[in-house]
Write an enzyme that holds these catalytic residues in place. Structure first.
Site, PDB file in Angstrom:
ATOM      1  N   GLY A  29       0.708  -1.139  -0.273  1.00  0.00           N
ATOM      2  CA  GLY A  29      -0.421  -0.233  -0.237  1.00  0.00           C
ATOM      3  C   GLY A  29       0.471   1.315  -0.164  1.00  0.00           C
ATOM      4  CG  ASN A  30       0.955   2.919  -2.426  1.00  0.00           C
ATOM      5  OD1 ASN A  30       0.038   4.013  -3.349  1.00  0.00           O
ATOM      6  ND2 ASN A  30       1.423   1.820  -3.564  1.00  0.00           N
ATOM      7  CB  SER A  40       8.731   1.194  -5.220  1.00  0.00           C
ATOM      8  OG  SER A  40       7.668  -0.253  -5.792  1.00  0.00           O
ATOM      9  N   GLY A  41       8.644  -1.063  -2.427  1.00  0.00           N
ATOM     10  CA  GLY A  41       9.105  -1.550  -1.983  1.00  0.00           C
ATOM     11  C   GLY A  41       9.726  -1.754  -0.557  1.00  0.00           C
ATOM     12  CB  SER A  57       5.085   4.215  -4.586  1.00  0.00           C
ATOM     13  OG  SER A  57       3.559   3.682  -4.944  1.00  0.00           O
ATOM     14  CB  SER A  58       4.980   0.224  -8.426  1.00  0.00           C
ATOM     15  OG  SER A  58       5.245  -0.333  -7.501  1.00  0.00           O
ATOM     16  CG  ASP A  59       0.045   2.040  -7.005  1.00  0.00           C
ATOM     17  OD1 ASP A  59       0.184   1.265  -6.724  1.00  0.00           O
ATOM     18  OD2 ASP A  59      -1.129   1.859  -8.209  1.00  0.00           O
ATOM     19  CG  HIS A  93      -3.182   0.939  -3.954  1.00  0.00           C
ATOM     20  ND1 HIS A  93      -4.322   1.026  -4.135  1.00  0.00           N
ATOM     21  CD2 HIS A  93      -2.260   0.187  -4.574  1.00  0.00           C
ATOM     22  CE1 HIS A  93      -4.208  -0.475  -4.493  1.00  0.00           C
ATOM     23  NE2 HIS A  93      -2.851  -0.331  -4.959  1.00  0.00           N
ATOM     24  CG  HIS A 120      -3.229  -4.906  -2.606  1.00  0.00           C
ATOM     25  ND1 HIS A 120      -2.138  -5.102  -2.707  1.00  0.00           N
ATOM     26  CD2 HIS A 120      -3.302  -3.945  -3.019  1.00  0.00           C
ATOM     27  CE1 HIS A 120      -1.782  -4.090  -3.835  1.00  0.00           C
ATOM     28  NE2 HIS A 120      -2.888  -3.861  -4.213  1.00  0.00           N
ATOM     29  CG  ASP A 144     -22.462   9.417   9.878  1.00  0.00           C
ATOM     30  OD1 ASP A 144     -21.755   9.130  10.826  1.00  0.00           O
ATOM     31  OD2 ASP A 144     -23.742  10.298   9.453  1.00  0.00           O
ATOM     32  CG  HIS A 200      -4.556  -3.176  -8.809  1.00  0.00           C
ATOM     33  ND1 HIS A 200      -5.016  -1.794  -8.470  1.00  0.00           N
ATOM     34  CD2 HIS A 200      -4.418  -3.509  -7.379  1.00  0.00           C
ATOM     35  CE1 HIS A 200      -3.985  -1.332  -8.580  1.00  0.00           C
ATOM     36  NE2 HIS A 200      -3.703  -2.518  -7.401  1.00  0.00           N
ATOM     37  CE1 TYR A 245     -16.650  12.916  14.214  1.00  0.00           C
ATOM     38  CE2 TYR A 245     -18.342  12.304  15.112  1.00  0.00           C
ATOM     39  CZ  TYR A 245     -17.789  12.220  15.039  1.00  0.00           C
ATOM     40  OH  TYR A 245     -16.257  11.172  15.531  1.00  0.00           O
TER      41      TYR A 245
HETATM   42  O1  LIG Z   1      -0.816  -2.560  -6.196  1.00  0.00           O
HETATM   43  C1  LIG Z   1       0.415  -3.188  -6.151  1.00  0.00           C
HETATM   44  C2  LIG Z   1       1.203  -3.661  -7.481  1.00  0.00           C
HETATM   45  O2  LIG Z   1      -0.028  -4.699  -7.935  1.00  0.00           O
HETATM   46  C3  LIG Z   1       1.223  -1.574  -5.816  1.00  0.00           C
HETATM   47  O3  LIG Z   1       0.870  -0.645  -5.186  1.00  0.00           O
HETATM   48  C4  LIG Z   1       1.523  -2.454  -4.352  1.00  0.00           C
HETATM   49  O4  LIG Z   1       2.465  -3.624  -4.564  1.00  0.00           O
HETATM   50  C5  LIG Z   1       2.389  -1.009  -3.645  1.00  0.00           C
HETATM   51  O5  LIG Z   1       3.775  -1.014  -4.225  1.00  0.00           O
HETATM   52  P1  LIG Z   1       4.592  -0.135  -4.114  1.00  0.00           P
HETATM   53  O6  LIG Z   1       5.117  -0.607  -2.449  1.00  0.00           O
HETATM   54  O7  LIG Z   1       3.785   1.379  -3.735  1.00  0.00           O
HETATM   55  O8  LIG Z   1       5.824   0.073  -4.878  1.00  0.00           O
END
Ligand SMILES: O=C(CO)[C@@H](O)[C@@H](O)COP(=O)(O)O
Length: 269
Positions: A37-38, A54-55, A87-89, A108, A110, A133, A173, A227
């Site tokens: 996630g990022n 990334s990673g 990051s990949s994103d 982002h 998962h 809300d 995704h 709120y």
């Molecule tokens: O969803 C994916 C790869 O499919 C990426 O967002 C996730 O692995 C996080 O990657 P990063 O570490 O942010 O590059």
């Protein structure tokens, strides 16, 4: 690229620290495993944003490991963290910042339940007040898109532009969330996973009961505008048992007059 003035440097450092610290919230709320996630944050008043490398494991992240990028997703060379890949994103986050100027943070993950809805390509219906809300209605599904170009970012922007929700379930995704700043986007990610879980469990038990649209509208308006604590709320007064003694008072007097601080900004929705 914005001229790197001392004021901008201070703003960049502030966003670096905030974005680095917020990654721990993804772990704390169980939204990520490993590095999946990022978070990014726009540097206010500039054409820059900060994103995680990334990673890299979350407990290795700090302000100096965040990566400074321009709004086209290019790393600003020679700045802290720029020796690593972003990051990949990064392209997706950059696309959002270029096309949604009101957005100050992107997240982002998962996270399990939200990603399960994304795997079904199914929007989360607004059947609980917590969704009304926080999101003002259903959580929409965005198109299937793979990492590598602007397609994920484009899908986020096309789905969320003009939509009340700060969250989108990118098909097959997982969730992306946006906010006025990185903290707001993280809150959206946390609340998204909570409602995704609740509605998923509810549906197992039987049919979901729709909510009247006028109720959803009223709840959203209240939560977004009423709120929490108002901006000028006075800080909590110590209870009688916590009243400081004269000695404590004297010890806490500043040795120099500090400018009066603005009233503590109350927590907002
Ligand atoms: O969803 C994916 C790869 O499919 C990426 O967002 C996730 O692995 C996080 O990657 P990063 O570490 O942010 O590059």
């Amino acid at each position: 690229m914005s001229e790197l003035t001392p004021e901008l440097d201070i703003a960049i450092d502030r966003v670096r620290s905030e974005v680095a610290e917020l990654h721990a919230e993804l772990v704390r709320y169980g939204l990520v495993v490993w590095t999946g996630g990022n978070i990014s944050g726009r540097v206010p008043g500039s054409d820059l944003f900060v994103i995680k490398p990334s990673g890299v494991l979350y407990d290795e992240l700090d302000a100096t490991s965040m990566i400074l990028c321009t709004l086209d997703g290019t790393v600003v060379e020679g700045t802290p963290g720029s020796h690593r890949s972003p990051s990949s994103d990064t392209a997706a986050h950059a696309f959002v910042y270029r096309n949604m100027p009101e957005v100050g943070g992107v997240v982002h993950t998962h996270s399990t339940y939200a990603t399960a809805w994304a795997a079904r390509g199914e929007e989360i219906p607004c059947v609980i007040t917590a969704m009304a809300d926080e999101f003002g209605g259903p959580i929409p599904v965005g198109p299937f898109a793979i990492i590598g170009d602007d397609s994920i970012g484009r899908g986020i922007v096309e789905t969320l532009t003009g939509h009340r929700s700060r969250a989108v379930l990118m098909a097959n995704h997982g969730p992306f969330t946006i906010g006025r700043d990185a903290r707001d986007a993280v809150k959206a990610a946390v609340m998204l996973e909570d409602v995704a879980r609740t509605v998923d469990i509810a549906r197992v038990g039987g049919d979901l009961v729709p909510m009247p649209q006028e109720a959803i509208d009223a709840l959203f308006a209240r939560y977004q505008n009423v709120y929490g604590q108002s901006a000028g709320a006075a800080p909590a007064q110590p209870t009688s048992s916590q009243q400081p003694t004269a000695a404590q008072d004297a010890a806490e007097q500043p040795t120099h007059q500090t400018p009066s601080q603005p009233a503590q900004q109350g927590a907002t929705a």
